[in-house]
Design a protein around this motif. Structure first.
Motif, PDB file in Angstrom:
ATOM      1  N   HIS A   1     -11.963  46.963 -60.010  1.00 34.51           N
ATOM      2  CA  HIS A   1     -11.386  47.650 -58.861  1.00 34.51           C
ATOM      3  C   HIS A   1     -11.936  49.074 -58.718  1.00 34.51           C
ATOM      4  CE1 HIS A   1      -8.715  48.851 -55.747  1.00 34.51           C
ATOM      5  NE2 HIS A   1      -8.151  49.766 -56.487  1.00 34.51           N
TER       6      HIS A   1
ATOM      7  N   MET B   1     -11.637  39.677 -47.291  1.00 33.06           N
ATOM      8  CA  MET B   1     -11.584  39.634 -48.753  1.00 33.06           C
ATOM      9  C   MET B   1     -12.027  38.301 -49.341  1.00 33.06           C
ATOM     10  SD  MET B   1     -10.901  42.395 -50.359  1.00 33.06           S
ATOM     11  CE  MET B   1     -11.647  43.602 -49.263  1.00 33.06           C
TER      12      MET B   1
ATOM     13  N   PHE C   1     -15.032  38.297 -56.517  1.00 29.93           N
ATOM     14  CA  PHE C   1     -14.440  39.254 -57.464  1.00 29.93           C
ATOM     15  C   PHE C   1     -14.771  38.928 -58.914  1.00 29.93           C
ATOM     16  CE2 PHE C   1     -11.403  40.016 -53.930  1.00 29.93           C
ATOM     17  CZ  PHE C   1     -11.576  41.378 -53.840  1.00 29.93           C
TER      18      PHE C   1
ATOM     19  N   SER D   1      -7.915  44.629 -52.309  1.00 32.69           N
ATOM     20  CA  SER D   1      -8.769  44.329 -53.458  1.00 32.69           C
ATOM     21  C   SER D   1      -8.001  44.652 -54.751  1.00 32.69           C
ATOM     22  CB  SER D   1     -10.101  45.064 -53.313  1.00 32.69           C
ATOM     23  OG  SER D   1     -10.470  45.770 -54.450  1.00 32.69           O
TER      24      SER D   1
END
Lengths: 206, 206
Positions: A79, A161, A166, B200
């Protein structure tokens, strides 16, 4: 692969690759002889990231270096790594003095708190939005941003997103964030102006 | 009012007002003596419009002149007048040659047709969006724009358009369109990046 193949596959000229190696933007290859080094897929991915920051994000090399350092620092949570890239994309806005600025900045902070958004106190987007609000107030525009925030939230959580890997390689996540933010932002802005043209025609014909 | 009062109320310096008068951007006042003219609210409104096009829209004086001509030509329907301002705000994009461009431009035209949007064939936004699509395709990004178009449509019909005084003075409608398009566009972009930061964080903490 050799530097010539790395150049061919990435579309980045050899002298430019050598410049990135000297600047520390691209890790050194594995030395296989005095004047020969081997490169792999991670170098290719890094070159893609640098190009996206440079050409699409239009970031200066000094900012790209900060982003690359965040990508390479494996102890940095994902992050925070993404945040470094994200903040580098925000235009630098100097906080102003005076009552107008204080009011606008308060409004931004209150809006974020009301929405329950997780945005750091030092995010440059806070000052960026405050500056736009100061301008709107001076021009007598209505400054109720809540409906826009609601649409932005929907856009991000339902569409943006899902494009970010990720849990893949760190370079790839940053690259997707930068390309997504900048290019889909541009596309959305053009679509919005088209919708305005269309909707304005509709209302005037009624 | 005299030119000094017009300057004080508009925040535009007297030499600048005189320049706009010479360039035909601002209509002459009513001559009351050899060296004295009277100005009214319509001059004030026009100065606000010029400032918004110049400072917020960042348009060159030649483009502002085209917009002002459209405002003054009362025979031009309101929709076309607004279109002139709108198109002046779009970045000028040169159509490219080659297959990539043709495919992207076809995709844009098909999208607009599928949405049933009323956008003229010569709208510069079509080329602008095509250019962004070419870039996305080269970088291997997904180029399904339909979800973005749906959000843009919602934003415009539910929020943006209610701010335009379609049936008031022509200057005021154009001014509202320009300020709204540019400033709310900037605010929305900052809000989107904040929502990305927040979302996020949420996904990574799960």
């Amino acid at each position: 692969m050799r530097i010539s193949e790395l150049s061919a596959r990435s579309g980045v000229a050899i002298p430019t690759i050598k410049y990135y190696l000297r600047e520390g933007l691209l890790p050194q290859g594995r030395q296989t002889a005095a004047t020969r080094a081997e490169y792999d897929e991670s170098h290719l991915r890094r070159l893609r990231l640098i190009r996206s920051l440079l050409e699409v994000g239009r970031l200066p090399v000094a900012s790209i270096k900060k982003v690359v350092e965040a990508v390479e620092d494996e102890s940095l949570p994902v992050h925070q790594m993404l945040g470094t890239a994200h903040y580098a994309l925000s235009p630098a806005v100097e906080p102003e003095s005076g009552e107008d600025w204080r009011l606008a900045r308060d409004q931004v902070d209150r809006l974020i708190a009301d929405l329950g958004w997780n945005v750091t106190p030092q995010a440059p987007t806070r000052d960026e939005l405050a500056q736009t609000l100061v301008r709107m107030r001076q021009l007598g525009l209505s400054i109720d941003l809540a409906p826009y925030a609601e649409v932005a939230q929907k856009l991000v959580s339902e569409i943006d997103m899902d494009k970010i890997p990720f849990h893949g390689p760190r370079d790839a996540a940053v690259e997707a964030l930068v390309l997504g933010t900048v290019l889909y932002g541009r596309a959305f802005d053009a679509l919005r102006r088209m919708a305005q043209e269309s909707e304005s025609a509709r209302r005037l014909s009624e």
